[in-house]
Scaffold this active site. Sequence first.
Site, PDB file in Angstrom:
ATOM      1  N   ASP A 116       0.870  -1.166   0.000  1.00  0.00           N
ATOM      2  CA  ASP A 116       0.000   0.000   0.000  1.00  0.00           C
ATOM      3  C   ASP A 116       0.917   1.229   0.000  1.00  0.00           C
ATOM      4  OD1 ASP A 116      -2.375   1.617   0.423  1.00  0.00           O
ATOM      5  OD2 ASP A 116      -1.730   1.783   2.504  1.00  0.00           O
ATOM      6  N   ASP A 168      -0.132   5.138   1.265  1.00  0.00           N
ATOM      7  CA  ASP A 168      -0.359   5.989   2.439  1.00  0.00           C
ATOM      8  C   ASP A 168      -0.306   5.177   3.726  1.00  0.00           C
ATOM      9  OD1 ASP A 168      -0.952   8.808   1.699  1.00  0.00           O
ATOM     10  OD2 ASP A 168      -2.481   7.876   0.444  1.00  0.00           O
TER      11      ASP A 168
END
Length: 251
Positions: free
Chosen positions: A28, A30
């Site tokens: 991922d 953020d």
Amino acid sequence: MTAPAGENSTESSSSLARLAPLQAVLFDVDGTLCDSDPLHFYAFREMLLEIGYNGGVPVDEDWFVKTIAGKHNDDIAAALFPDDLERGLKFCDEKEAMFRRLVKEQLKPIDGLYKVKKWIEDHGLKRAAVTNAPRLNGELIIEILGLKDFFDVVIIGSECERAKPFPDPYLKALELLKVSKDHTFIFEDSVSGIKAGVAAGMPVVGLATRNPPHLLMEAKPAFLIKDYEDPKLWADLEEIDKKSGAGTTTV
């Protein structure tokens, strides 16, 4: 330093050794590559204050975790402005522009990120960034962190049929990298992201950077780590090497 909650998983589900020989690692963006949630929170808080949201009372971090963290902007817009989706989407676009301004000045990588990056490179593994963030945000963060040449592909949730928490973005990453879910694992920091990875059939290493560990554990990660320096992670990576029978794995 110990993992916040890895001990809550059984050995069979928490160990990454069963993935050997490893083919790929998915990230991922953020909260996983960098601690960007405080910047998102600040942008939402200030912009919602400007329009008098919540009766003019500033939103808090608990609200942010429940309403915003890890979610796609379409869902955020609907949650904030259920009676005016067009306004909600415009608000989210303006917030993302503010976030990008903040990112250029304040972005920092998660501790140990470049250590795990080197391990992945040394092992010749494929890698993808998989995010619900808009492409402009995701690519800006990756560039600022110096990871533009690290990732083979960048998958954006809104460019898939369904964004996280559905598995589609992670399944697309497997397809583009031409790797098996049985030899791939994921790094994620949100409930939405962990659910997406688990639904795609891969073990997920959860990062307890901001979101409460007990909420992350409900999404069923293989285990949680504090950051990429966490001994639990490196013990599992060492087990992968042992099971592979060599210090490096090629694809």
